[in-house]
Design an enzyme around this catalytic site. Structure first.
Site, PDB file in Angstrom:
ATOM      1  N   PHE A 150       0.813  -1.221   0.000  1.00  0.00           N
ATOM      2  CA  PHE A 150       0.000   0.000   0.000  1.00  0.00           C
ATOM      3  C   PHE A 150       0.843   1.266   0.000  1.00  0.00           C
ATOM      4  CE2 PHE A 150       1.062   0.064   4.483  1.00  0.00           C
ATOM      5  CZ  PHE A 150       1.083   1.420   4.764  1.00  0.00           C
ATOM      6  N   LYS A 174      -1.322  -7.167  -9.058  1.00  0.00           N
ATOM      7  CA  LYS A 174      -2.243  -7.320  -7.930  1.00  0.00           C
ATOM      8  C   LYS A 174      -1.811  -6.271  -6.910  1.00  0.00           C
ATOM      9  CE  LYS A 174      -2.982  -8.441  -4.287  1.00  0.00           C
ATOM     10  NZ  LYS A 174      -3.395  -7.425  -3.294  1.00  0.00           N
ATOM     11  N   GLU A 177      -5.000  -3.766  -1.816  1.00  0.00           N
ATOM     12  CA  GLU A 177      -6.440  -3.495  -1.804  1.00  0.00           C
ATOM     13  C   GLU A 177      -6.763  -2.285  -0.932  1.00  0.00           C
ATOM     14  OE1 GLU A 177      -4.719  -5.847  -0.568  1.00  0.00           O
ATOM     15  OE2 GLU A 177      -5.462  -6.559   1.369  1.00  0.00           O
ATOM     16  N   ARG A 178      -5.709  -1.722  -0.257  1.00  0.00           N
ATOM     17  CA  ARG A 178      -5.985  -0.592   0.629  1.00  0.00           C
ATOM     18  C   ARG A 178      -6.004   0.760  -0.098  1.00  0.00           C
ATOM     19  NH1 ARG A 178      -2.535  -1.759   5.979  1.00  0.00           N
ATOM     20  NH2 ARG A 178      -1.283  -3.180   4.748  1.00  0.00           N
ATOM     21  N   SER A 227       5.406  -6.945   3.328  1.00  0.00           N
ATOM     22  CA  SER A 227       6.017  -7.322   4.599  1.00  0.00           C
ATOM     23  C   SER A 227       6.824  -8.617   4.442  1.00  0.00           C
ATOM     24  CB  SER A 227       4.931  -7.492   5.659  1.00  0.00           C
ATOM     25  OG  SER A 227       4.000  -8.444   5.208  1.00  0.00           O
ATOM     26  N   CYS A 282       9.555   1.803   3.416  1.00  0.00           N
ATOM     27  CA  CYS A 282      10.504   0.720   3.725  1.00  0.00           C
ATOM     28  C   CYS A 282      11.915   1.274   3.892  1.00  0.00           C
ATOM     29  CB  CYS A 282      10.490  -0.336   2.637  1.00  0.00           C
ATOM     30  SG  CYS A 282      11.214   0.243   1.121  1.00  0.00           S
ATOM     31  N   GLU A 382       9.659  -4.303  12.782  1.00  0.00           N
ATOM     32  CA  GLU A 382       9.318  -3.107  11.997  1.00  0.00           C
ATOM     33  C   GLU A 382       8.016  -2.518  12.552  1.00  0.00           C
ATOM     34  OE1 GLU A 382       7.950  -3.861   7.932  1.00  0.00           O
ATOM     35  OE2 GLU A 382       9.187  -2.179   7.261  1.00  0.00           O
TER      36      GLU A 382
HETATM   37  P1  NAD Z   1       1.607  -6.550   3.078  1.00  0.00           P
HETATM   38  O1  NAD Z   1       2.615  -7.621   3.171  1.00  0.00           O
HETATM   39  O2  NAD Z   1       0.488  -6.524   4.058  1.00  0.00           O
HETATM   40  O3  NAD Z   1       0.897  -6.581   1.629  1.00  0.00           O
HETATM   41  C1  NAD Z   1       1.654  -6.626   0.449  1.00  0.00           C
HETATM   42  C2  NAD Z   1       0.825  -7.303  -0.632  1.00  0.00           C
HETATM   43  O4  NAD Z   1       0.589  -8.663  -0.252  1.00  0.00           O
HETATM   44  C3  NAD Z   1      -0.532  -6.667  -0.859  1.00  0.00           C
HETATM   45  O5  NAD Z   1      -0.816  -6.635  -2.238  1.00  0.00           O
HETATM   46  C4  NAD Z   1      -1.477  -7.606  -0.124  1.00  0.00           C
HETATM   47  O6  NAD Z   1      -2.770  -7.636  -0.674  1.00  0.00           O
HETATM   48  C5  NAD Z   1      -0.803  -8.951  -0.311  1.00  0.00           C
HETATM   49  N1  NAD Z   1      -1.131  -9.902   0.766  1.00  0.00           N
HETATM   50  C6  NAD Z   1      -1.538  -9.607   2.023  1.00  0.00           C
HETATM   51  N2  NAD Z   1      -1.721 -10.738   2.723  1.00  0.00           N
HETATM   52  C7  NAD Z   1      -1.393 -11.753   1.911  1.00  0.00           C
HETATM   53  C8  NAD Z   1      -1.351 -13.181   2.073  1.00  0.00           C
HETATM   54  N3  NAD Z   1      -1.688 -13.762   3.221  1.00  0.00           N
HETATM   55  N4  NAD Z   1      -0.953 -13.925   1.039  1.00  0.00           N
HETATM   56  C9  NAD Z   1      -0.602 -13.355  -0.126  1.00  0.00           C
HETATM   57  N5  NAD Z   1      -0.620 -12.006  -0.343  1.00  0.00           N
HETATM   58  C10 NAD Z   1      -1.006 -11.223   0.672  1.00  0.00           C
HETATM   59  O7  NAD Z   1       2.420  -5.170   3.080  1.00  0.00           O
HETATM   60  P2  NAD Z   1       1.844  -3.700   3.180  1.00  0.00           P
HETATM   61  O8  NAD Z   1       1.349  -3.458   4.554  1.00  0.00           O
HETATM   62  O9  NAD Z   1       0.946  -3.411   2.039  1.00  0.00           O
HETATM   63  O10 NAD Z   1       3.178  -2.849   2.932  1.00  0.00           O
HETATM   64  C11 NAD Z   1       4.065  -2.513   3.952  1.00  0.00           C
HETATM   65  C12 NAD Z   1       5.231  -3.465   4.011  1.00  0.00           C
HETATM   66  O11 NAD Z   1       5.901  -3.474   2.753  1.00  0.00           O
HETATM   67  C13 NAD Z   1       6.285  -3.056   5.011  1.00  0.00           C
HETATM   68  O12 NAD Z   1       6.758  -4.209   5.660  1.00  0.00           O
HETATM   69  C14 NAD Z   1       7.380  -2.424   4.170  1.00  0.00           C
HETATM   70  O13 NAD Z   1       8.657  -2.447   4.733  1.00  0.00           O
HETATM   71  C15 NAD Z   1       7.307  -3.274   2.958  1.00  0.00           C
HETATM   72  N6  NAD Z   1       7.894  -2.613   1.797  1.00  0.00           N
HETATM   73  C16 NAD Z   1       9.091  -3.075   1.353  1.00  0.00           C
HETATM   74  C17 NAD Z   1       9.694  -2.456   0.272  1.00  0.00           C
HETATM   75  C18 NAD Z   1      11.004  -2.953  -0.253  1.00  0.00           C
HETATM   76  O14 NAD Z   1      11.335  -2.609  -1.377  1.00  0.00           O
HETATM   77  N7  NAD Z   1      11.743  -3.743   0.497  1.00  0.00           N
HETATM   78  C19 NAD Z   1       9.076  -1.368  -0.345  1.00  0.00           C
HETATM   79  C20 NAD Z   1       7.844  -0.941   0.139  1.00  0.00           C
HETATM   80  C21 NAD Z   1       7.253  -1.573   1.223  1.00  0.00           C
END
Ligand code: NAD
Length: 497
Positions: A150, A174, A177-178, A227, A282, A382
């Protein structure tokens, strides 16, 4: 009025037929502003099938023609950039100025990918053996899936899609969804720019849609950002199903302040990189590491006085330094970490829960912990909110160990005036991206982005030449022409002697 959002498949809005929906909040008010359809496995498979068909013709376009689509896309985004930034800000909660930066960092990778005719050039060896030439070419993989977080709803979809498309792949995105509206609008603009329908499909959803993308044999590769827990799941599942995968996870980024640093600069850096975008980056700095007691005391004093000046407000408030968090879960998580830190024995110098904020939204002010120690959960995990922790180090070696021994290894920074210290640090620190007097060292588009350790699963980084390698397969051709063939059948392995 609550908007009903759609998937974007085969160049058209698609309302979704699963019946499952997610709610998109207005982080400024706490109310629901839109409903987003969540795709079933069957709907996701249909989007993949459509992409498979569309990719065949797209891969036949010459690279320069494909590049022209990217160039036209850049112009279209530019013409409605202010509107896009407002839409992004209204769903995410980051300020409009910061949302514009989100778009800008994405566009820079589109600009990079527009150089695809050059980037796709293979290698050539003339006369590798008598009359024999050897050359390699890079060919697209086919259909590639992207799953994005998101916190950068424009930048990360563009980091993935632009090089993937330029290489001749179809892309099934994909998004989170937020805050799903901007990714769909970007796909519409790609279509307007000349991308054939189906080459970029956007499917909203949760685990069911993601797992379908990871297990369907027609998808050749998966790019994930989010994450660490999910990154690991995506990597394991995708690779177990024979796909390439690059999965970028969470972070805990440290900023080391050496005794000789310009403290004013270091304070500015910590305030901007710690609290900008409410810490939902991140590459946010979440740990300040002053070296030596005098540095720690002086830094703490400066931080406290700067924090008092920060303005938390609605994301469309031009005076706000940062806006609300993305949703109620995020707010609860950050509040929970503040309680946890106190229970673990850290000193909560500034508590972001006190303060007055606009009614109803997911607001929390900037928080500062001091005397945080390695081993505490607020140092290990985090928090992903506007919370900065001070971990004091007695000397440089102890400071170097903190990010190096941490399980995450995304970014790190050192502030110093001493070239030897900076050089030693950049060479020895165990993280993927390093800033020297630069707090958020996100590399420019023609280098590449990737953390180490549990911040990344996979081999190749995002954007830059790594992305061209990730999104293509190398084919190597050894050729000679009949007039040059002088001998009969050979039963020994060919050697170029
Ligand atoms: P998230 O892991 O909750 O969601 C990421 C994606 O995974 C979304 O599209 C979500 O719909 C999907 N998802 C959620 N639950 C799932 C499941 N059980 N199975 C499969 N897919 C699922 O992350 P977020 O809260 O949207 O984003 C924040 C996180 O992203 C933080 O941990 C941040 O550090 C990380 N991030 C990392 C980078 C990087 O380049 N390393 C960049 C941006 C954000």
């Amino acid at each position: 009025m609550i908007r009903d959002l759609t998937h974007f498949i085969a160049g058209k809005p698609h309302p979704g037929s699963s019946g499952a929906v997610g709610e998109v909040y207005d982080p400024n008010t706490g109310s629901v502003q839109a409903r987003v359809p969540l795709a079933s496995a069957q709907e996701t498979r249909e989007a993949i099938a459509d992409a498979v068909e569309a990719q065949k013709a797209w891969a036949e376009w010459n690279p320069q023609r494909r590049a022209r689509v990217l160039l036209a896309f850049l112009r279209l985004v530019e013409s409605e950039r202010a509107e896009l930034a407002r839409l992004l800000s209204a769903e995410h909660g980051k300020t409009v100025a910061d949302a514009d930066g989100d778009i800008q960092r994405g566009l820079e990778v589109v600009e990079f990918a527009a150089g695809i005719p050059h980037l796709l050039k293979g290698e050539f060896t003339d006369n590798a053996g008598t009359g024999i030439d050897v050359y390699s070419m890079r060919q697209p993989l086919g259909v590639v899936a992207g799953i994005t977080p998101f916190n950068f709803p424009a930048m990360i979809p563009l980091w993935q899609a632009a090089p993937a498309l330029a290489c001749g792949n179809a892309f099934v995105l994909k998004p989170s969804e937020r805050d799903p509206s901007v990714p769909v609008r970007l796909a519409e603009l790609f279509l307007e720019a000349g991308l054939p329908p189906g080459v970029l499909n956007v499917v909203h959803g949760g685990k069911e849609a993601v797992d379908t993308l990871l297990t369907d044999s027609r998808v050749e590769a998966a790019c994930f950002v989010g994450s660490t827990a999910i990154a690991e799941h995506v990597y394991t599942t995708a690779t177990a199903h024979g796909k390439r995968a690059q999965c970028f996870g969470g972070a805990k980024n440290h900023l080391i302040v050496m005794p000789d640093a310009d403290l004013g600069q270091a304070t500015d850096a910590l305030i901007g990189a710690g609290y900008g975008s409410a810490g939902e980056r991140c590459m946010a700095i979440s740990v300040a590491v002053p070296v030596g007691r005098a540095t720690a005391e002086a830094l703490r004093e400066r931080l406290v006085s700067r924090i008092a000046e920060l303005r938390v407000g609605r994301s469309d408030d031009q005076e706000a330094d940062f806006g609300p968090l993305v949703g109620p879960d995020a707010l609860e998580r950050v509040r929970g970490y503040l309680d946890l830190g106190v229970a673990e024995g850290a000193e909560l110098v500034v508590d972001g829960r006190s303060g007055t904020f606009p009614d109803g939204g997911f607001f929390i002010g900037p928080s500062l912990f001091d005397h945080v120690r390695p081993g505490m959960r607020i140092h290990r995990e985090e928090i992903f909110g506007p919370v900065l922790s001070i971990v004091r180090a007695d000397d440089y070696e102890q400071a170097l160990r903190l990010p190096s021994e941490h399980e995450y290894g995304n970014g790190v920074a050192i502030f110093t005036r001493d070239g030897d210290t900076a050089r030693d640090f950049t060479r020895r620190v165990n993280t993927g991206m390093v800033g020297v007097n630069v707090p958020i060292p996100v590399p420019v588009a023609y280098h590449s982005f990737g953390g180490w350790k549990r911040s990344m699963f996979g081999d190749l980084n995002q954007f830059g030449t790594d992305s061209i390698r990730f999104f293509t397969r190398t084919k190597t051709v050894t050729s000679r022409w009949p007039s040059g063939i002088r001998e009969g059948a050979s039963f020994t392995i060919p050697t170029m002697d």
